[in-house]
Design an enzyme around this catalytic site. Structure first.
Site, PDB file in Angstrom:
ATOM      1  N   ALA A   1      33.810  44.680  39.114  1.00  0.00           N
ATOM      2  CA  ALA A   1      32.719  44.491  38.154  1.00  0.00           C
ATOM      3  C   ALA A   1      32.528  45.827  37.440  1.00  0.00           C
ATOM      4  O   ALA A   1      32.852  46.891  37.972  1.00  0.00           O
ATOM      5  CB  ALA A   1      31.457  44.079  38.893  1.00  0.00           C
TER       6      ALA A   1
ATOM      7  N   GLU B   1      37.779  39.485  43.982  1.00  0.00           N
ATOM      8  CA  GLU B   1      36.999  38.248  44.085  1.00  0.00           C
ATOM      9  C   GLU B   1      37.459  37.214  43.050  1.00  0.00           C
ATOM     10  O   GLU B   1      37.550  36.027  43.350  1.00  0.00           O
ATOM     11  CB  GLU B   1      35.505  38.584  43.929  1.00  0.00           C
ATOM     12  CG  GLU B   1      35.004  39.376  45.130  1.00  0.00           C
ATOM     13  CD  GLU B   1      33.632  40.015  44.911  1.00  0.00           C
ATOM     14  OE1 GLU B   1      33.482  40.793  43.944  1.00  0.00           O
ATOM     15  OE2 GLU B   1      32.727  39.747  45.683  1.00  0.00           O
TER      16      GLU B   1
ATOM     17  N   GLU C   1      32.988  47.922  47.444  1.00  0.00           N
ATOM     18  CA  GLU C   1      31.579  48.009  47.015  1.00  0.00           C
ATOM     19  C   GLU C   1      30.758  48.904  47.927  1.00  0.00           C
ATOM     20  O   GLU C   1      29.806  49.552  47.482  1.00  0.00           O
ATOM     21  CB  GLU C   1      30.946  46.609  46.967  1.00  0.00           C
ATOM     22  CG  GLU C   1      31.464  45.711  45.850  1.00  0.00           C
ATOM     23  CD  GLU C   1      32.686  44.895  46.222  1.00  0.00           C
ATOM     24  OE1 GLU C   1      33.365  45.214  47.230  1.00  0.00           O
ATOM     25  OE2 GLU C   1      32.991  43.924  45.505  1.00  0.00           O
TER      26      GLU C   1
ATOM     27  N   GLY D   1      35.106  42.989  42.321  1.00  0.00           N
ATOM     28  CA  GLY D   1      35.114  41.746  41.546  1.00  0.00           C
ATOM     29  C   GLY D   1      36.521  41.309  41.157  1.00  0.00           C
ATOM     30  O   GLY D   1      36.773  40.111  40.993  1.00  0.00           O
TER      31      GLY D   1
HETATM   32  N1  CAA Z   1      33.906  49.641  36.163  1.00  0.00           N
HETATM   33  C1  CAA Z   1      33.886  50.355  35.026  1.00  0.00           C
HETATM   34  N2  CAA Z   1      34.876  51.197  34.660  1.00  0.00           N
HETATM   35  C2  CAA Z   1      35.910  51.324  35.514  1.00  0.00           C
HETATM   36  C3  CAA Z   1      36.008  50.610  36.716  1.00  0.00           C
HETATM   37  C4  CAA Z   1      34.943  49.728  37.038  1.00  0.00           C
HETATM   38  N3  CAA Z   1      34.938  48.959  38.135  1.00  0.00           N
HETATM   39  N4  CAA Z   1      37.145  50.950  37.354  1.00  0.00           N
HETATM   40  C5  CAA Z   1      37.768  51.843  36.545  1.00  0.00           C
HETATM   41  N5  CAA Z   1      37.027  52.071  35.442  1.00  0.00           N
HETATM   42  C6  CAA Z   1      37.328  52.979  34.325  1.00  0.00           C
HETATM   43  C7  CAA Z   1      37.112  54.422  34.711  1.00  0.00           C
HETATM   44  O1  CAA Z   1      35.749  54.786  34.616  1.00  0.00           O
HETATM   45  C8  CAA Z   1      37.988  55.124  33.693  1.00  0.00           C
HETATM   46  O2  CAA Z   1      37.330  55.159  32.456  1.00  0.00           O
HETATM   47  P1  CAA Z   1      37.123  56.575  31.677  1.00  0.00           P
HETATM   48  O3  CAA Z   1      38.534  57.021  31.374  1.00  0.00           O
HETATM   49  O4  CAA Z   1      36.345  56.181  30.481  1.00  0.00           O
HETATM   50  O5  CAA Z   1      36.441  57.476  32.625  1.00  0.00           O
HETATM   51  C9  CAA Z   1      39.166  54.174  33.549  1.00  0.00           C
HETATM   52  O6  CAA Z   1      38.706  52.900  34.011  1.00  0.00           O
HETATM   53  C10 CAA Z   1      40.372  54.567  34.388  1.00  0.00           C
HETATM   54  O7  CAA Z   1      39.939  54.699  35.732  1.00  0.00           O
HETATM   55  P2  CAA Z   1      40.255  56.000  36.632  1.00  0.00           P
HETATM   56  O8  CAA Z   1      40.360  57.207  35.780  1.00  0.00           O
HETATM   57  O9  CAA Z   1      39.260  56.009  37.752  1.00  0.00           O
HETATM   58  O10 CAA Z   1      41.716  55.606  37.149  1.00  0.00           O
HETATM   59  P3  CAA Z   1      42.412  56.095  38.501  1.00  0.00           P
HETATM   60  O11 CAA Z   1      43.834  55.680  38.406  1.00  0.00           O
HETATM   61  O12 CAA Z   1      42.108  57.520  38.773  1.00  0.00           O
HETATM   62  O13 CAA Z   1      41.704  55.235  39.681  1.00  0.00           O
HETATM   63  C11 CAA Z   1      40.818  53.245  40.681  1.00  0.00           C
HETATM   64  C12 CAA Z   1      41.869  53.862  39.738  1.00  0.00           C
HETATM   65  C13 CAA Z   1      41.126  53.675  42.122  1.00  0.00           C
HETATM   66  C14 CAA Z   1      40.941  51.750  40.582  1.00  0.00           C
HETATM   67  C15 CAA Z   1      39.411  53.740  40.275  1.00  0.00           C
HETATM   68  O14 CAA Z   1      39.229  53.515  38.883  1.00  0.00           O
HETATM   69  C16 CAA Z   1      38.277  53.050  41.000  1.00  0.00           C
HETATM   70  O15 CAA Z   1      38.027  53.343  42.157  1.00  0.00           O
HETATM   71  N6  CAA Z   1      37.572  52.128  40.297  1.00  0.00           N
HETATM   72  C17 CAA Z   1      36.396  51.466  40.832  1.00  0.00           C
HETATM   73  C18 CAA Z   1      36.752  50.445  41.877  1.00  0.00           C
HETATM   74  C19 CAA Z   1      35.499  49.806  42.418  1.00  0.00           C
HETATM   75  O16 CAA Z   1      34.655  50.441  43.035  1.00  0.00           O
HETATM   76  N7  CAA Z   1      35.343  48.483  42.221  1.00  0.00           N
HETATM   77  C20 CAA Z   1      34.208  47.738  42.665  1.00  0.00           C
HETATM   78  C21 CAA Z   1      33.178  47.636  41.563  1.00  0.00           C
HETATM   79  S1  CAA Z   1      31.641  46.919  42.114  1.00  0.00           S
HETATM   80  C22 CAA Z   1      31.967  45.266  42.196  1.00  0.00           C
HETATM   81  O17 CAA Z   1      33.025  44.818  41.862  1.00  0.00           O
HETATM   82  C23 CAA Z   1      30.808  44.429  42.719  1.00  0.00           C
HETATM   83  C24 CAA Z   1      31.157  43.035  43.034  1.00  0.00           C
HETATM   84  O18 CAA Z   1      31.280  42.606  44.136  1.00  0.00           O
HETATM   85  C25 CAA Z   1      31.318  42.065  41.982  1.00  0.00           C
END
Ligand code: CAA
Length: 259
Positions: A66, A113, A133, A110
């Protein structure tokens, strides 16, 4: 139809839907939720379409969760008042035709999911699954704690939800989350081929098979067995049942009528 966050394309009888926010690793914001709901409803209503494939744009992610940036400053009362994430449940429950998740990279939070909402998952060998999460101080909100537990069992679901670690495609296949793992460059071919096979089957039989496997999650074994027999018996009244069995006996391919 023009969408902002997804693309859709009909390839014969298969609809290919791509989440198209590569700069945000296809993070799922409310626009993706609404547009994907609309695209799945259009696919479901179109008699020329038999199966859909959902994937993520770019080479890195199916969907990295998400959209955290959309949620970071959102007041709790709004999450509650909007029944945030409920649209995902609605689209999953309403879609009677099958759709396959072709997971091409990160499927986190998400993203994992949504992959689990699909009828089955075909994963590239680069795919990574997880429910991270907990690292954000929250918990899954789009079905991760429920579908993951049903797919892989309590122990591995607890491991993934409590540590927030990722599992690779091979572990996901071993655990029963993923139907097939394929080389990265063959992912879309394999997913489209599987979808074409499904789309070539008798349409009512496809819907019934999907409904029955889904019912196994919700019912007891004895209720599920009755449900299965009744739908089997109903299918025997279709023209496609007569055609399918006749074609087998006559050693020729069937010609489905969809009734
Ligand atoms: N939401 C918004 N933006 C996101 C995102 C997310 N879930 N995941 C990645 N991005 C964005 C980053 O902010 C970044 O944008 P900017 O360049 O503008 O900063 C871009 O995508 C590239 O990401 P990274 O630079 O972080 O890429 P990376 O290769 O270094 O890492 C990753 C990849 C490990 C997937 C890392 O991006 C990450 O950990 N992302 C979040 C994963 C996460 O926590 N997901 C759960 C979200 S909460 C949820 O989903 C609730 C639910 O149950 C529905």
């Amino acid at each position: 139809m023009a969408y902002e966050t997804i693309t859709t394309e009909q390839r014969g009888s298969v609809t290919l839907i791509t989440i198209n926010r590569p700069d945000a690793l296809n993070a799922l914001n409310t626009t993706v939720e609404r547009e994907l709901g609309e695209a799945l409803a259009a696919f479901d209503a179109d008699d020329s379409q038999g199966c859909a494939v959902l994937t993520g744009s770019g080479d890195k992610a199916f969907a990295a969760g998400a959209d955290i940036k959309e949620m970071v400053d959102k007041p709790s009362a709004e999450f509650f008042q909007e029944d945030f994430f409920s649209g995902w449940n609605e689209m999953t429950a309403k879609t009677r035709k099958p759709w396959i998740a072709a997971v091409n990279g990160f499927a986190l939070g998400g993203g994992c999911e949504v992959a689990m909402m699909a009828d089955f998952i075909i994963a590239s060998e680069n795919a990574k699954f997880g429910q991270p999460e907990i690292k954000l101080g929250v918990a899954p909100g789009m079905g991760g704690s429920q579908r993951l537990t049903r797919a892989v069992g309590k122990s591995k679901a607890m491991d993934l939800c409590l540590t927030g670690r990722m599992m690779d495609a091979e572990e996901a296949e071993r655990a029963g989350l993923v139907a097939r793992v394929v080389p990265h460059d063959q992912l879309m071919d394999e997913a489209m081929k599987a979808a074409e096979v499904i789309a070539s089957m008798a349409p009512m039989a496809v819907k019934v098979n999907k409904e029955l496997v889904d019912a196994a999650y919700e019912t007891t074994l004895s209720q599920g067995m009755v449900h299965e027999r009744r739908l089997f018996q109903i299918l025997t009244a279709t023209e496609d049942k007569k055609e399918g069995m006749k074609a087998f006996v006559e050693k020729r391919p069937p010609e489905w009528k969809g009734r």
